[in-house]
Design an enzyme around this catalytic site. Structure first.
Site, short mmCIF file in Angstrom:
data_model
loop_
_atom_site.label_atom_id
_atom_site.label_comp_id
_atom_site.label_asym_id
_atom_site.label_seq_id
_atom_site.Cartn_x
_atom_site.Cartn_y
_atom_site.Cartn_z
N LYS A 26 -40.74 14.59 27.27
CA LYS A 26 -39.79 15.66 26.99
C LYS A 26 -39.93 15.93 25.50
O LYS A 26 -39.46 15.16 24.66
CB LYS A 26 -38.36 15.25 27.34
CG LYS A 26 -37.31 16.31 27.01
CD LYS A 26 -35.91 15.80 27.31
CE LYS A 26 -34.83 16.84 27.04
NZ LYS A 26 -34.63 17.15 25.62
N TYR B 35 -38.84 10.62 25.68
CA TYR B 35 -38.01 11.71 25.16
C TYR B 35 -38.26 11.80 23.65
O TYR B 35 -37.72 11.01 22.87
CB TYR B 35 -36.55 11.41 25.48
CG TYR B 35 -35.51 12.40 25.02
CD1 TYR B 35 -35.84 13.63 24.45
CD2 TYR B 35 -34.16 12.09 25.18
CE1 TYR B 35 -34.86 14.51 24.03
CE2 TYR B 35 -33.16 12.96 24.77
CZ TYR B 35 -33.52 14.17 24.20
OH TYR B 35 -32.54 15.04 23.78
#
Length: 301
Positions: free
Chosen positions: A165, A135
């Protein structure tokens, strides 16, 4: 597996006293499916993970698991400043969700790609059966590292590595990550306000908080872009930006947007400090302002 379309970064539903209200997640699941959202990113920034205890994060993971359906891909964010906690959360999620994700430690911050890979590997190893996503959100984590360099190392050391992400507005870094090794990895775009800008770069999957609220608007932007109608697509992207700005101006986007979910019949309850919980008068003001900019047709219920 290549994840496509919109993934909602989901909220942590609460009762008025601030305790978790995971019973809402059944209706939340059906609401997202009805609005053609393809997945859930739980326990992330939108989900106020930093304000939750370890047990509360586990309770949210369990609730989404208990309402699991083949129509929603479940990604559980298990990151924490404590590596020990992240590993515990990854182990807990290993038999409940479709993938895990982790951001970099955000207090004692990492200063090299090599350290980041070692951190990610230690957590990914605790859920060896699940795809692993990094992330990337440097504005909050402070790990402003080059993702192309990260990709040169991470897949070699993390057998379950699936993608990133990518919540950053550095489109050059995104493009290089997207094209790395002939586009082998899922690079999920995570910056709602520049959704349109991701399309010519080949984005196929997106993770964001506003996909809870106005997913039909983003699908329309994509449709217009693919038809070559860039001007109208840009006008709709401007409306998406105004949606964020209007809610943010009422006390901060995270808490206000969570409160606004009750507009759709999904009452996620109050927000924890320092986020703002909407009062009824402000809620009505927001509805009026959104109507004034022509967003009503995309708000749907």
């Amino acid at each position: 597996m290549i994840i496509e379309n919109l993934i909602a970064a989901t909220y942590a539903p609460m009762y008025e006293d601030g305790s978790l209200n995971t019973g809402v997640i059944n209706d939340y699941t059906q609401f997202l499916i009805k609005n053609k959202v393809s997945g859930v990113f739980m326990n992330g920034s939108t989900g106020d993970f930093v304000s939750l205890s370890v047990e509360e994060r586990k309770a949210i993971t369990l609730a989404w698991f208990e309402n699991k359906t083949s129509d929603l891909y479940l990604i559980d964010h298990v990151g924490d400043p404590s590596l020990k906690v992240s590993k515990e959360l990854a182990s807990y999620a290993s038999d409940k969700v479709d993938a895990i994700a982790v951001l970099a430690p955000y207090y004692f911050r990492l200063n090299s790609v090599e350290k980041l890979v070692d951190y990610c590997k230690a957590i990914a190893d605790c859920a060896p059966n699940l795809p692993f996503y990094y992330y990337h959100i440097p504005v909050l984590s402070g790990a402003n590292l080059n993702m192309n360099e990260f990709l040169k190392i991470a897949p070699q050391k993390i057998p379950t590595f699936a993608g990133i992400k990518f919540t950053n507005n550095n489109l050059i870094d995104y493009l290089h990550a997207k094209n790395f090794d002939n586009g082998k990895y899922n690079i999920l775009f995570g910056y709602d306000e520049i959704f349109l800008s991701s399309l010519p770069l080949g984005a196929k999957g997106w993770v964001g908080s506003t996909y809870n609220h106005i997913p039909s608007l983003y699908y329309k932007i994509k449709e217009l872009f693919e038809a070559g109608n860039i001007e109208d697509a840009a006008q709709l992207q401007t409306k998406a930006i105004r949606f964020v700005e209007i809610l943010d101006a009422k006390g901060g986007f995270n808490g206000v947007a969570k409160s606004f979910m009750k507009f759709y019949g999904i009452d996620c309850g109050p927000s924890r400090f320092p986020h703002t919980t909407l009062d009824d008068n402000t809620f009505k003001q927001i509805q009026k302002e959104l109507d004034n900019i022509g967003l009503s047709e995309f708000l749907g219920k």
